[in-house]
Design a protein around this motif. Structure first.
Motif, PDB file in Angstrom:
ATOM      1  N   ALA A 204      70.314  23.839  23.528  1.00  0.00           N
ATOM      2  CA  ALA A 204      70.965  24.483  24.246  1.00  0.00           C
ATOM      3  C   ALA A 204      70.511  23.649  25.824  1.00  0.00           C
ATOM      4  CB  ALA A 204      69.282  25.662  24.360  1.00  0.00           C
ATOM      5  N   LEU A 205      69.693  22.211  25.231  1.00  0.00           N
ATOM      6  CA  LEU A 205      69.622  21.244  25.983  1.00  0.00           C
ATOM      7  C   LEU A 205      70.981  20.118  25.797  1.00  0.00           C
ATOM      8  CD1 LEU A 205      66.246  20.165  26.282  1.00  0.00           C
ATOM      9  CD2 LEU A 205      67.581  21.367  27.750  1.00  0.00           C
ATOM     10  N   LEU A 206      71.378  20.372  24.689  1.00  0.00           N
ATOM     11  CA  LEU A 206      72.351  19.201  24.128  1.00  0.00           C
ATOM     12  C   LEU A 206      73.932  20.053  25.448  1.00  0.00           C
ATOM     13  CD1 LEU A 206      71.984  18.402  20.948  1.00  0.00           C
ATOM     14  CD2 LEU A 206      72.106  16.716  23.014  1.00  0.00           C
ATOM     15  N   LEU A 207      74.222  21.368  25.120  1.00  0.00           N
ATOM     16  CA  LEU A 207      75.277  21.944  25.912  1.00  0.00           C
ATOM     17  C   LEU A 207      74.973  21.480  26.845  1.00  0.00           C
ATOM     18  CD1 LEU A 207      77.456  23.209  25.089  1.00  0.00           C
ATOM     19  CD2 LEU A 207      75.982  25.682  25.656  1.00  0.00           C
ATOM     20  N   TYR A 208      74.050  22.194  28.109  1.00  0.00           N
ATOM     21  CA  TYR A 208      73.853  21.366  29.578  1.00  0.00           C
ATOM     22  C   TYR A 208      74.295  20.175  29.642  1.00  0.00           C
ATOM     23  CZ  TYR A 208      71.618  20.603  33.438  1.00  0.00           C
ATOM     24  OH  TYR A 208      71.066  19.743  34.979  1.00  0.00           O
ATOM     25  N   VAL A 209      73.766  19.106  28.960  1.00  0.00           N
ATOM     26  CA  VAL A 209      74.571  17.913  28.803  1.00  0.00           C
ATOM     27  C   VAL A 209      76.038  18.085  28.958  1.00  0.00           C
ATOM     28  CG1 VAL A 209      74.476  15.520  28.208  1.00  0.00           C
ATOM     29  CG2 VAL A 209      72.615  17.098  28.189  1.00  0.00           C
ATOM     30  N   ASP A 210      76.753  18.557  27.723  1.00  0.00           N
ATOM     31  CA  ASP A 210      78.201  18.650  27.754  1.00  0.00           C
ATOM     32  C   ASP A 210      78.897  19.346  29.397  1.00  0.00           C
ATOM     33  OD1 ASP A 210      77.937  17.566  25.329  1.00  0.00           O
ATOM     34  OD2 ASP A 210      78.212  19.338  23.882  1.00  0.00           O
ATOM     35  N   MET A 211      78.053  20.364  29.591  1.00  0.00           N
ATOM     36  CA  MET A 211      78.037  21.411  30.629  1.00  0.00           C
ATOM     37  C   MET A 211      78.661  19.975  32.179  1.00  0.00           C
ATOM     38  SD  MET A 211      76.275  24.737  32.446  1.00  0.00           S
ATOM     39  CE  MET A 211      76.991  24.881  34.054  1.00  0.00           C
ATOM     40  N   VAL A 212      77.274  19.138  32.795  1.00  0.00           N
ATOM     41  CA  VAL A 212      77.527  18.009  33.412  1.00  0.00           C
ATOM     42  C   VAL A 212      77.952  17.522  33.059  1.00  0.00           C
ATOM     43  CG1 VAL A 212      76.245  16.674  34.364  1.00  0.00           C
ATOM     44  CG2 VAL A 212      74.696  18.660  33.527  1.00  0.00           C
ATOM     45  N   GLU A 213      78.476  16.954  32.138  1.00  0.00           N
ATOM     46  CA  GLU A 213      79.896  15.835  31.275  1.00  0.00           C
ATOM     47  C   GLU A 213      81.093  16.855  31.399  1.00  0.00           C
ATOM     48  OE1 GLU A 213      79.284  14.686  27.675  1.00  0.00           O
ATOM     49  OE2 GLU A 213      77.011  13.121  28.187  1.00  0.00           O
ATOM     50  N   ALA A 229      63.529  26.921  27.813  1.00  0.00           N
ATOM     51  CA  ALA A 229      64.025  26.125  25.771  1.00  0.00           C
ATOM     52  C   ALA A 229      62.735  25.371  26.288  1.00  0.00           C
ATOM     53  CB  ALA A 229      64.942  25.444  26.056  1.00  0.00           C
ATOM     54  N   CYS A 230      62.668  24.234  27.486  1.00  0.00           N
ATOM     55  CA  CYS A 230      61.833  23.343  28.078  1.00  0.00           C
ATOM     56  C   CYS A 230      60.317  24.212  27.778  1.00  0.00           C
ATOM     57  CB  CYS A 230      62.046  22.888  29.272  1.00  0.00           C
ATOM     58  SG  CYS A 230      63.240  21.832  29.337  1.00  0.00           S
ATOM     59  N   SER A 231      59.613  25.110  27.606  1.00  0.00           N
ATOM     60  CA  SER A 231      58.231  25.910  27.149  1.00  0.00           C
ATOM     61  C   SER A 231      58.138  25.748  26.239  1.00  0.00           C
ATOM     62  CB  SER A 231      58.324  26.846  27.534  1.00  0.00           C
ATOM     63  OG  SER A 231      58.478  27.501  28.981  1.00  0.00           O
ATOM     64  N   VAL A 232      58.895  24.692  25.257  1.00  0.00           N
ATOM     65  CA  VAL A 232      58.919  25.130  23.838  1.00  0.00           C
ATOM     66  C   VAL A 232      58.617  22.986  23.371  1.00  0.00           C
ATOM     67  CG1 VAL A 232      59.707  25.379  21.253  1.00  0.00           C
ATOM     68  CG2 VAL A 232      59.495  27.597  22.891  1.00  0.00           C
ATOM     69  N   LEU A 233      60.259  22.899  24.037  1.00  0.00           N
ATOM     70  CA  LEU A 233      60.055  21.645  24.043  1.00  0.00           C
ATOM     71  C   LEU A 233      59.477  20.149  24.421  1.00  0.00           C
ATOM     72  CD1 LEU A 233      64.343  21.346  24.297  1.00  0.00           C
ATOM     73  CD2 LEU A 233      62.751  21.637  22.072  1.00  0.00           C
ATOM     74  N   GLY A 234      58.791  20.239  25.339  1.00  0.00           N
ATOM     75  CA  GLY A 234      57.883  19.794  25.835  1.00  0.00           C
ATOM     76  C   GLY A 234      57.517  20.045  27.043  1.00  0.00           C
ATOM     77  N   LEU A 235      56.578  19.412  28.372  1.00  0.00           N
ATOM     78  CA  LEU A 235      56.074  19.112  28.798  1.00  0.00           C
ATOM     79  C   LEU A 235      57.799  17.948  29.848  1.00  0.00           C
ATOM     80  CD1 LEU A 235      55.358  20.027  32.158  1.00  0.00           C
ATOM     81  CD2 LEU A 235      53.493  17.445  31.374  1.00  0.00           C
ATOM     82  N   ASN A 236      57.971  17.024  29.476  1.00  0.00           N
ATOM     83  CA  ASN A 236      58.184  15.803  29.856  1.00  0.00           C
ATOM     84  C   ASN A 236      60.249  16.342  29.635  1.00  0.00           C
ATOM     85  OD1 ASN A 236      57.122  14.334  29.989  1.00  0.00           O
ATOM     86  ND2 ASN A 236      56.916  13.360  28.291  1.00  0.00           N
ATOM     87  N   TYR A 237      60.377  17.088  29.148  1.00  0.00           N
ATOM     88  CA  TYR A 237      61.914  18.303  29.432  1.00  0.00           C
ATOM     89  C   TYR A 237      62.085  18.839  30.374  1.00  0.00           C
ATOM     90  CZ  TYR A 237      62.860  16.574  25.035  1.00  0.00           C
ATOM     91  OH  TYR A 237      63.538  15.662  23.668  1.00  0.00           O
ATOM     92  N   GLY A 238      60.444  19.707  30.591  1.00  0.00           N
ATOM     93  CA  GLY A 238      60.562  20.416  31.511  1.00  0.00           C
ATOM     94  C   GLY A 238      60.569  19.772  32.997  1.00  0.00           C
ATOM     95  N   LYS A 239      60.788  18.752  33.301  1.00  0.00           N
ATOM     96  CA  LYS A 239      60.251  18.192  34.771  1.00  0.00           C
ATOM     97  C   LYS A 239      61.746  17.329  34.470  1.00  0.00           C
ATOM     98  CE  LYS A 239      56.010  15.265  34.875  1.00  0.00           C
ATOM     99  NZ  LYS A 239      54.786  14.655  34.987  1.00  0.00           N
ATOM    100  N   LEU A 240      62.208  16.702  33.230  1.00  0.00           N
ATOM    101  CA  LEU A 240      63.875  16.531  33.291  1.00  0.00           C
ATOM    102  C   LEU A 240      64.801  17.655  34.158  1.00  0.00           C
ATOM    103  CD1 LEU A 240      65.210  14.079  33.273  1.00  0.00           C
ATOM    104  CD2 LEU A 240      65.597  14.633  31.329  1.00  0.00           C
ATOM    105  N   MET A 263      57.208  27.342  32.939  1.00  0.00           N
ATOM    106  CA  MET A 263      57.032  26.652  33.062  1.00  0.00           C
ATOM    107  C   MET A 263      55.511  25.184  32.493  1.00  0.00           C
ATOM    108  SD  MET A 263      57.960  23.304  32.475  1.00  0.00           S
ATOM    109  CE  MET A 263      58.341  22.680  33.574  1.00  0.00           C
ATOM    110  N   TYR A 264      54.986  25.119  33.939  1.00  0.00           N
ATOM    111  CA  TYR A 264      54.209  24.378  33.977  1.00  0.00           C
ATOM    112  C   TYR A 264      52.661  25.040  33.936  1.00  0.00           C
ATOM    113  CZ  TYR A 264      57.130  20.887  36.404  1.00  0.00           C
ATOM    114  OH  TYR A 264      58.042  20.382  37.467  1.00  0.00           O
ATOM    115  N   SER A 265      52.348  26.360  34.044  1.00  0.00           N
ATOM    116  CA  SER A 265      50.645  26.361  32.826  1.00  0.00           C
ATOM    117  C   SER A 265      51.242  27.010  31.371  1.00  0.00           C
ATOM    118  CB  SER A 265      51.164  28.606  33.304  1.00  0.00           C
ATOM    119  OG  SER A 265      52.068  29.048  33.012  1.00  0.00           O
TER     120      SER A 265
END
Length: 891
Positions: A204-213, A229-240, A263-265
């Motif tokens: 899902a995140l990689l597809l978002y990168v493709d979308m931006v590009e 997705a970030c709620s599973v992948l980790g806080l750093n992804y969520g902040k990004l 996500m933050y909670s």
């Protein structure tokens, strides 16, 4: 003639203008869902425009939006002419109202009428197929789309991607996405959503990168799915992702704020969650619910309640999910008063028959109240109780000890046609575990075997836990070996129960079983293994577990950190225990208790009491266990008056009712301090019936102070309660002998022998190179036994040469030595010169062995740590951490 013709032209122009006006009014009202627009229907009829297809289609849409599908259907049936827009309008109305079966029936009728569907029609039909699980119907629609040339239509491609995703055919959805090309924001977002739904978070995140590009701007719905997705992948992804929202300038509406708060909670960042929620003044019920749930998830119950009160003051009306969240908080806080207050609000809101609120109320009453009838009354008020309702009630009755009632409710549930799930079954099994009820466990086990749930891991884990809890380890292992799949819970349950039974070595062997099953150690299993290592005193194994917890990231678990503090404290490594404690970000009561226990048991009495003061200054309230540890420290440090002060403060300052264990410690403090009369008065006036242990405690004090009359009284009382305990005879006989009454001593021992009583053999064990070696007094079977005896005898010979003499030295059989001497000698033979020796003993160390070990550390530059129960002796350079001679049983 000319006048009449001119009048007709003027009237026709007027009608055209009115027609345009009606059209504009209807379009405006349709866009804004203004039900007032329906008033145009009457002028349309008066003007004779009731056959106007465009106006009728607008009226149909307005009826559907503002008055429901039934009014829309009535109007649709009266329309003289219908086109694809008309059919699509009524079909869409049924889809939006959730009547998907009827929507598909209308689609069939539309085809029969000869109308050809457009992309909007087919999009609605695909949505109904997804909801109804009509996969074959949906593929037929796809075939029709290809035949009619709609296969590249962006609306329908997006609909097909969503359709395949709903049936977990994410790969097929992605193929459609790739083949289409030139996607808009909607199709990119739907594909990202598909990956999230399939739990393919990375893609899902990689597809978002493709979308931006690709230069396609994301919208709020794109970011909602990415945050999920970030709620599973980790806080750093969520902040990004949050940063990208700001870069793209996406408006922070209430929907996005809710997703960010959630996500933050999840990552314990409630401060950031609150900042996001307060960034704009826009609030709704869902956002407030997310904030309250976040506080609850992070155990900030008071802040959750405050947020609920603020929300009500601001005029936001709570919904069923919010009431459920705040009721769950009252359950976690065990606050019946709060739960009852929320219950009254639920009644006012008219939600008492809502299933989610009802479930939360049932759970609250069974957790917070002893009156199971309150939970039952709420349950009976739920309009359609589901499996969760039944499971909560059944588990609640079981937890309160009403196992028979819980089983009857289980049968009633099945009679009502509600199928139990694996959690229902496991809850009942768990209740039988708590009640230690083997017959009912066997009965339910037999029932479960006949159901489909027997193969589910949650049920098998519950059965494993109940058999292990009943001490039937062989039966528990049989279930484990039958399981097709095992997880960390399976093995954690076994390890925990083995620890409770004292089988700590077996508990550590489970690490190998987990490794063989390729199961990672989690925080719960690590805490069990640390506990086993601590009880065994296997510091090498404990350090290896500590190292693994750091490498695997388990050190952030508070239970693991507490286990490390406890491990080092019990192994006599007090500096390591203090270091582990300092690394805990926010120590809880268990952290402080572990530190106090380690300091007190290793003879650091002042430091232990200082830690108690530090704990109170840190705002952590002591519990009953804390006071057991503090009283023990006062006893070891012979601080009689201070011990009395702490005991008095339990009730007066902290509102903690002293239990029998606290009175045992108080009697020990007074008795060891020579205040035997006061100790006896405590036993006579305490609000509990005296047990054998408290009499034995005072008897031990009588032995130390040679008070024969009181000792005889305590022995008599203790033996009335526990006639099979040889300790009373041994203590009394030793007291007689120490007082010069050898005749009475021998007579007492003879009585003990005649009753067939024998003291449990003294055992000591030591860990060398990850293997535990067990020794008993007089041990002769160990492979190195000759070397061990030679080592002891060489030390005793050196003691004589250097003038070190102690009571008992050279007395008795030179071929019989106590277990701690054997363990220490073995450790000296098999460890490097500077490595400490850690010995665990199942009884108190005797005076002679205590002196022997002191003298050994005079001769050898080595630390020897001997743990006896909850107390450790650290011998170093001829001194012991207890600063006194040991006085206890003989071996």
């Amino acid at each position: 003639m000319l006048y009449k013709t001119a009048s007709r032209i003027i009237n026709r122009n007027e009608v055209t203008r009115l027609e345009e006006t009606c059209s504009r009014v209807l379009s405006f009202c349709n866009s804004n869902s203004f039900k007032e627009g329906i008033s145009v229907h009457s002028p349309i009829i008066k003007l004779g425009l009731q056959d106007h297809l465009y106006l009728n289609n607008n009226l149909l849409s307005l009826y559907a939006k503002c008055f429901g599908v039934d009014k829309a259907l009535h109007f649709f049936d009266e329309m003289p002419y219908k086109d694809v827009v008309s059919w699509t309008g009524i079909l869409s109305a049924y889809v939006k109202s959730g009547n998907h079966d009827i929507a598909l029936q209308f689609f069939d009728s539309m085809l029969i009428s000869g109308q050809c569907p457009n992309e909007f029609t087919l999009s609605s039909v695909l949505r109904s197929c997804s909801v109804l699980g009509e996969f074959e119907y949906g593929t037929c629609i796809q075939a029709y789309m290809i035949k009619q040339g709609f296969d590249q239509n962006p609306i329908l491609v997006s609909g097909l991607i969503d359709f395949y995703s709903k049936f977990d055919f994410t790969s097929e959805a992605y193929k459609l996405f790739i083949n289409k090309g030139n996607h808009d924001t909607v199709s990119w977002t739907i594909m990202i959503s598909s990956f999230v739904q399939a739990q393919r978070w990375d893609q899902a995140l990689l597809l978002y990168v493709d979308m931006v590009e690709a230069g396609v701007p994301p919208n709020e719905f794109t970011f909602m799915k990415l945050l999920e997705a970030c709620s599973v992948l980790g806080l750093n992804y969520g902040k990004l992702v949050h940063a990208h929202m700001l870069l793209w300038g996406v408006k922070l509406n209430v929907v996005l704020k809710t997703a960010l708060v959630d996500m933050y909670s999840r990552y314990q960042r409630m401060e950031d969650a609150i900042k996001v929620s307060n960034f704009t003044s826009e609030y709704d019920t869902k956002l407030c619910t997310a904030v309250i749930y976040g506080f609850a998830q992070n155990l900030m119950f008071r802040k959750a309640i405050a947020a609920f009160c603020e929300m009500r003051i601001s005029g936001i009306v709570p919904n069923n999910f919010m009431f459920s969240s705040i009721l769950n908080i009252s359950s976690l806080m065990l606050s019946l008063e709060l739960g009852q207050q929320i219950h009254s609000r639920v009644v006012v809101a008219g939600l008492e028959d809502d299933v989610s609120v009802g479930n939360a109320l049932v759970n609250m009453y069974v957790k917070c109240s002893d009156r199971t009838e309150d939970a039952l009354r709420v349950f009976r008020g739920i309009s359609l109780p589901n499996v969760i309702s039944w499971t909560s009630l059944i588990a609640g009755f079981a937890e309160h000890g009403f196992q028979q009632d819980s089983f009857h409710l289980f049968m009633e549930m099945r009679a009502a046609g509600v199928q139990p799930n694996s959690f229902t079954i496991s809850s009942i099994i768990g209740s039988f575990n708590a009640a230690k009820s083997l017959p009912q466990t066997l009965m339910l086990h037999g029932h479960v075997i006949k159901t489909i749930f027997y193969e589910e891991i949650v049920v098998q884990n519950a059965l494993t836990d109940v058999y292990a809890g009943l001490g039937m380890l062989d039966d528990a292992w049989k279930i484990v070996h039958m399981m097709s799949h095992r997880d960390a819970i399976t093995y954690t349950s076994l390890a925990s129960k083995m620890n409770q039974m004292g089988h700590h070595q077996l508990a550590l062997h489970i690490i190998t079983d987990m490794y063989n099953d390729d199961i990672k150690i989690d925080g719960f299993s690590m805490a069990s293994f640390l506990s086993a290592s601590a009880e065994l005193g296997t510091v090498v194994t404990g350090k290896q577990l500590h190292c693994h917890s750091v490498k695997s990231g388990l050190g952030s678990w508070i239970s693991v950190s507490n286990g490390i503090v406890d491990l080092y404290g019990k192994c006599g490594c007090i500096c390591d225990a203090q270091r582990a404690f300092r690394e805990i970000t926010v120590p809880d009561i268990f952290s402080w208790n572990g530190l106090i226990s380690g300091l007190a048991s290793n003879g650091y009495i002042s430091s232990a009491l200082s830690a108690f003061d530090d704990m109170r200054l840190a705002g952590v309230r002591p519990d009953a266990v804390t006071f057991l540890l503090v009283l023990s420290a006062c006893n070891n440090g012979k601080l009689v008056d201070l011990g009395l002060e702490y005991f008095q403060s339990m009730r007066e300052t902290y509102d903690i009712v002293p239990q029998l264990e606290h009175y045992v410690h108080l009697v020990d403090i007074l008795g060891q301090g020579g205040r035997l009369a006061e100790a006896m008065e405590v036993i006579q006036t305490m609000p509990y019936r005296a047990d054998a242990l408290i009499y034995k405690t005072l008897l031990r004090a009588c032995k130390a102070h040679r008070n024969i009359p009181l000792a005889e009284d305590m022995a008599t009382r203790g033996l009335e309660l526990d006639p099979s305990d040889p300790a009373f005879y041994i203590l009394l006989a030793t007291l007689y002998e120490d007082s010069g009454r050898h005749d009475l001593g021998e007579k007492t021992r003879k009585v003990m022998r005649e009753k067939g009583l024998r003291k449990n053999p003294s055992q000591s064990w030591v860990e060398i190179r990850n293997k535990v070696h067990l020794f008993v007094a007089g041990e002769r079977s160990h492979p190195q036994i000759n070397e061990i005896y030679e080592k002891i005898e060489s030390f005793e010979a050196e003691f004589k040469n250097q003038g070190y003499l102690y009571q008992g030295m050279g007395i008795g059989d030179s071929y019989y030595h106590h277990s701690e001497k054997l363990a220490v000698a073995f450790g000296l033979l098999n460890t490097p010169s500077k490595t400490p020796i850690h010995v665990i003993k199942n009884k108190s160390i005797c005076r002679d062995c205590h002196n022997f070990l002191k003298f050994v550390t005079h001769l050898v530059d080595k630390e020897i740590i001997v743990r006896e129960g909850n107390r450790s002796h650290s011998f170093k350079k001829g001194e012991c951490s207890c600063h006194a001679e040991a006085v206890s049983f003989e071996e």
